[in-house]
Design a protein around this motif. Structure first.
Motif, PDB file in Angstrom:
ATOM      1  N   GLU A  37      -0.743 -12.015  -3.719  1.00 50.33           N
ATOM      2  CA  GLU A  37       0.226 -11.932  -4.821  1.00 50.33           C
ATOM      3  C   GLU A  37       1.315 -12.985  -4.695  1.00 50.33           C
ATOM      4  O   GLU A  37       1.571 -13.507  -3.610  1.00 50.33           O
ATOM      5  CB  GLU A  37       0.832 -10.525  -4.915  1.00 50.33           C
ATOM      6  N   ILE A  38       1.919 -13.300  -5.827  1.00 48.05           N
ATOM      7  CA  ILE A  38       3.078 -14.171  -5.827  1.00 48.05           C
ATOM      8  C   ILE A  38       4.220 -13.482  -6.541  1.00 48.05           C
ATOM      9  O   ILE A  38       4.015 -12.749  -7.511  1.00 48.05           O
ATOM     10  CB  ILE A  38       2.795 -15.551  -6.485  1.00 48.05           C
ATOM     11  N   ASN A  39       5.428 -13.694  -6.005  1.00 45.33           N
ATOM     12  CA  ASN A  39       6.641 -13.166  -6.630  1.00 45.33           C
ATOM     13  C   ASN A  39       7.446 -14.344  -7.159  1.00 45.33           C
ATOM     14  O   ASN A  39       7.652 -15.319  -6.440  1.00 45.33           O
ATOM     15  CB  ASN A  39       7.516 -12.424  -5.605  1.00 45.33           C
ATOM     16  N   CYS A  40       7.877 -14.223  -8.384  1.00 46.69           N
ATOM     17  CA  CYS A  40       8.542 -15.356  -9.039  1.00 46.69           C
ATOM     18  C   CYS A  40       9.846 -14.926  -9.695  1.00 46.69           C
ATOM     19  O   CYS A  40      10.041 -13.753 -10.019  1.00 46.69           O
ATOM     20  CB  CYS A  40       7.659 -15.915 -10.140  1.00 46.69           C
ATOM     21  N   ARG A  41      10.679 -15.930  -9.909  1.00 47.86           N
ATOM     22  CA  ARG A  41      11.887 -15.755 -10.708  1.00 47.86           C
ATOM     23  C   ARG A  41      11.878 -16.852 -11.755  1.00 47.86           C
ATOM     24  O   ARG A  41      11.761 -18.022 -11.422  1.00 47.86           O
ATOM     25  CB  ARG A  41      13.124 -15.891  -9.819  1.00 47.86           C
ATOM     26  N   ILE A  42      11.981 -16.437 -13.000  1.00 51.13           N
ATOM     27  CA  ILE A  42      12.133 -17.452 -14.037  1.00 51.13           C
ATOM     28  C   ILE A  42      13.501 -17.278 -14.681  1.00 51.13           C
ATOM     29  O   ILE A  42      13.941 -16.152 -14.941  1.00 51.13           O
ATOM     30  CB  ILE A  42      10.983 -17.401 -15.073  1.00 51.13           C
ATOM     31  N   GLY A  43      14.207 -18.390 -14.841  1.00 48.53           N
ATOM     32  CA  GLY A  43      15.517 -18.374 -15.494  1.00 48.53           C
ATOM     33  C   GLY A  43      15.469 -19.341 -16.668  1.00 48.53           C
ATOM     34  O   GLY A  43      14.736 -20.337 -16.625  1.00 48.53           O
TER      35      GLY A  43
ATOM     36  N   ILE B 208      13.765 -22.848 -15.090  1.00 50.11           N
ATOM     37  CA  ILE B 208      13.002 -23.053 -13.850  1.00 50.11           C
ATOM     38  C   ILE B 208      12.184 -21.803 -13.558  1.00 50.11           C
ATOM     39  O   ILE B 208      12.724 -20.693 -13.572  1.00 50.11           O
ATOM     40  CB  ILE B 208      13.940 -23.355 -12.654  1.00 50.11           C
ATOM     41  N   LEU B 209      10.907 -22.023 -13.333  1.00 46.55           N
ATOM     42  CA  LEU B 209      10.081 -20.918 -12.839  1.00 46.55           C
ATOM     43  C   LEU B 209       9.868 -21.182 -11.356  1.00 46.55           C
ATOM     44  O   LEU B 209       9.218 -22.172 -10.989  1.00 46.55           O
ATOM     45  CB  LEU B 209       8.745 -20.883 -13.593  1.00 46.55           C
ATOM     46  N   ASN B 210      10.466 -20.354 -10.548  1.00 46.59           N
ATOM     47  CA  ASN B 210      10.393 -20.550  -9.100  1.00 46.59           C
ATOM     48  C   ASN B 210       9.397 -19.566  -8.498  1.00 46.59           C
ATOM     49  O   ASN B 210       9.520 -18.356  -8.683  1.00 46.59           O
ATOM     50  CB  ASN B 210      11.781 -20.315  -8.490  1.00 46.59           C
ATOM     51  N   ILE B 211       8.411 -20.117  -7.796  1.00 43.84           N
ATOM     52  CA  ILE B 211       7.466 -19.235  -7.101  1.00 43.84           C
ATOM     53  C   ILE B 211       8.031 -19.034  -5.710  1.00 43.84           C
ATOM     54  O   ILE B 211       8.016 -19.937  -4.882  1.00 43.84           O
ATOM     55  CB  ILE B 211       6.055 -19.856  -7.083  1.00 43.84           C
ATOM     56  N   GLY B 212       8.597 -17.853  -5.494  1.00 42.45           N
ATOM     57  CA  GLY B 212       9.443 -17.654  -4.315  1.00 42.45           C
ATOM     58  C   GLY B 212       8.747 -17.032  -3.127  1.00 42.45           C
ATOM     59  O   GLY B 212       9.149 -17.260  -1.983  1.00 42.45           O
ATOM     60  N   VAL B 213       7.733 -16.226  -3.376  1.00 38.93           N
ATOM     61  CA  VAL B 213       7.037 -15.537  -2.277  1.00 38.93           C
ATOM     62  C   VAL B 213       5.548 -15.569  -2.590  1.00 38.93           C
ATOM     63  O   VAL B 213       5.144 -15.340  -3.726  1.00 38.93           O
ATOM     64  CB  VAL B 213       7.475 -14.055  -2.167  1.00 38.93           C
ATOM     65  N   ILE B 214       4.777 -15.884  -1.563  1.00 41.03           N
ATOM     66  CA  ILE B 214       3.327 -15.786  -1.732  1.00 41.03           C
ATOM     67  C   ILE B 214       2.781 -15.024  -0.540  1.00 41.03           C
ATOM     68  O   ILE B 214       3.198 -15.251   0.595  1.00 41.03           O
ATOM     69  CB  ILE B 214       2.699 -17.198  -1.907  1.00 41.03           C
TER      70      ILE B 214
ATOM     71  N   ILE C 265       2.665 -11.279  -9.673  1.00 39.23           N
ATOM     72  CA  ILE C 265       1.283 -11.270 -10.133  1.00 39.23           C
ATOM     73  C   ILE C 265       0.388 -11.036  -8.928  1.00 39.23           C
ATOM     74  O   ILE C 265       0.520 -11.697  -7.896  1.00 39.23           O
ATOM     75  CB  ILE C 265       0.920 -12.578 -10.857  1.00 39.23           C
ATOM     76  N   ARG C 266      -0.473 -10.043  -9.082  1.00 43.00           N
ATOM     77  CA  ARG C 266      -1.333  -9.651  -7.973  1.00 43.00           C
ATOM     78  C   ARG C 266      -2.794  -9.776  -8.411  1.00 43.00           C
ATOM     79  O   ARG C 266      -3.143  -9.382  -9.521  1.00 43.00           O
ATOM     80  CB  ARG C 266      -1.018  -8.195  -7.605  1.00 43.00           C
ATOM     81  N   VAL C 267      -3.583 -10.371  -7.541  1.00 46.67           N
ATOM     82  CA  VAL C 267      -5.016 -10.429  -7.830  1.00 46.67           C
ATOM     83  C   VAL C 267      -5.768  -9.734  -6.707  1.00 46.67           C
ATOM     84  O   VAL C 267      -5.295  -9.650  -5.574  1.00 46.67           O
ATOM     85  CB  VAL C 267      -5.534 -11.889  -7.946  1.00 46.67           C
ATOM     86  N   LYS C 268      -6.952  -9.228  -7.057  1.00 42.47           N
ATOM     87  CA  LYS C 268      -7.749  -8.675  -5.965  1.00 42.47           C
ATOM     88  C   LYS C 268      -8.941  -9.564  -5.683  1.00 42.47           C
ATOM     89  O   LYS C 268      -9.363 -10.380  -6.536  1.00 42.47           O
ATOM     90  CB  LYS C 268      -8.130  -7.243  -6.237  1.00 42.47           C
ATOM     91  N   GLY C 269      -9.463  -9.419  -4.461  1.00 48.68           N
ATOM     92  CA  GLY C 269     -10.667 -10.149  -4.073  1.00 48.68           C
ATOM     93  C   GLY C 269     -11.747  -9.142  -3.703  1.00 48.68           C
ATOM     94  O   GLY C 269     -11.635  -7.962  -4.045  1.00 48.68           O
TER      95      GLY C 269
END
Ligand SMILES: [Zn+2]
Length: 432
Positions: free
Chosen positions: A296-302, A276-282, A218-222
């Motif tokens: 942005e954040i990169n996630c893995r949900i299992g 588990i929703l893991n927020i792995g990279v920010i 998920i990416r947001v802009k400012g």
């Protein structure tokens, strides 16, 4: 003693006689590094071993145009990095003709990187044997399983026990990265069958379910501005923080709601955490004196069987929309959602399938212990067999420790037991 019983006894004896070679092969496989993307050398070795046994050996490199368009397709990270050249899948074929059925033995040759090597007590690529175990990256996940399936076939062939049908011995690539160019490509090439055993390190239990998995970003802009007048900009890191909290909230809601007794009984520490929703990279921003223009954040949900990818995706998007509605900036500038790798539907087999019951009896005969039905918290290649090709597929393999961790190892006795069960399965399922 029935005649099948006496054949079984000969098979068990043969596997015991081959014990040292089985262990030696598993150790040799560990000594050939095969981190996802760099599978070639290990595959060459497997190819030789299969040919040495007199099997017909076929290899192929995945072709993206044949895979794209399949509902389970996604572009894997290792494809993006390495492509598919020099990354063959290897299939050994034992075909006796007749009207018999096909048993598939499938293992993945790729392993995850060893991580900080200085923390290992053993050489991750040493395949060292000590304390009744083999140590090294991939020893448990799943080179011991590959050695077991090869020697299972070998035992039955050495005894010249007739079979009616076909056994496919497959060593495939990139399971750790989603298996698209590996197991899926191999099935799509036409290597299909009636049932499959996948000797992943299941600890002599049966892994009968594979988790749904989704990697997303998920990416947001400012609005960038000089830091001295930061109040005139909009800080994207502040905004991604709102998304971060919303996703944490979604995770908690889901963990309260979703149960999967199968996994919770086998792995009690998973209770309450089968999804588990893991927020792995920010990440975000470009410069300390600039108000961040992006984050942005990169996630893995299992998650376990019960929800589809689109069910889960809908919950994520709803949550992101909900938080965006409350924030004027995000309302005007909606966050962008995208998939960044794994996109796997969960799968589960019918535990009353006669194939599963037979295999369970054989495992009981060899180990004296009824395998438990487990799984559903990790994504496995078995999902392609089950979801896309309707082939009952069981994960059944040795007892391993610290897979994907430091000092990974696998128990020697369990490798021999798995070899025995698979060898008996060949005889029983394909009796001539
Ligand atoms: Zn594995």
């Amino acid at each position: 003693m029935s005649s099948l019983d006496s054949v079984f006894e000969r098979v068990l004896k043969k596997v015991d006689e081959n014990r040292d070679q089985i262990i030696e092969l598993a150790s040799q496989l560990v000594q050939i590094p095969s981190v996802t993307g760099q599978e070639r050398d290990a595959q060459e070795f497997v190819k030789e071993k299969l040919a040495e046994m007199g099997l017909k050996v076929e290899t192929f490199e995945p072709n993206l145009s044949e895979l794209r368009g399949h509902p389970s397709f996604f572009e894997t990270t290792s494809y993006k990095k390495f492509g598919y050249n020099n990354r063959p899948n290897v299939i050994g074929i034992w075909e006796e003709g007749g009207d018999g059925r096909t048993l598939i033995l499938n293992g993945h040759i790729d392993v995850v990187p060893p991580g900080p090597e200085e923390e290992w007590r053993y050489d991750p690529w040493g395949g060292e044997i000590s304390n009744g175990r083999i140590y090294g990256r991939g020893s448990g996940d799943m080179k011991a399983g590959i050695a077991a399936m090869i020697y299972a076939v070998r035992a039955v062939r050495e005894l010249e026990i007739p079979i009616n049908g076909r056994v496919l011995v497959e060593s495939t690539i990139e399971e750790e990265d989603g298996g698209i160019g590996g197991a899926l490509a191999t099935l799509l090439k036409g290597y299909t069958g009636d049932f499959s055993i996948n000797p992943e390190p299941s600890g002599l239990d049966f892994w009968i379910a594979s988790a749904g998995v989704l990697y997303f970003k998920i990416r947001v802009k400012g609005r960038p501005a000089h830091a001295k007048e930061a109040h005139r900009g909009v800080n994207a890191i502040d905004k991604i923080w709102l998304i971060y909290n919303a996703l944490k909230e979604l995770n908690e809601e889901r963990q309260k709601r979703i149960k999967f007794p199968l996994a919770e009984e086998c792995e009690p520490y998973m209770k309450g955490h089968v999804t588990i929703l893991n927020i792995g990279v920010i990440s975000g921003g470009d410069w300390p004196s600039t108000v961040p223009a992006w984050a942005e954040i990169n996630c893995r949900i299992g998650w376990p069987p019960g929800e589809s990818v689109s069910d889960v995706e809908r919950q994520i998007l709803d949550k992101v929309r909900e938080v965006s509605e409350r924030d004027p900036w995000l309302k005007e500038n909606p966050p962008e959602y995208s998939i960044i790798g794994w996109r796997a539907e969960p799968s589960m087999i019918d535990t009353s399938d006669p194939f599963v019951l037979k295999l369970s009896d054989l495992a009981f005969r060899v180990t004296g212990k009824r395998p438990r039905f487990c799984g559903g918290t990790a994504g496995l290649d078995t999902r392609f067999f089950i979801n896309d090709f309707n082939i009952p597929s069981v994960g059944f393999g040795p007892i391993a420790h610290n897979i994907h961790g430091i000092n990974e190892s696998v128990e020697l006795d369990s490798i021999v037991q798995v070899t025995k069960v698979i060898a008996l399965a060949i005889v029983e399922l394909l009796a001539g």
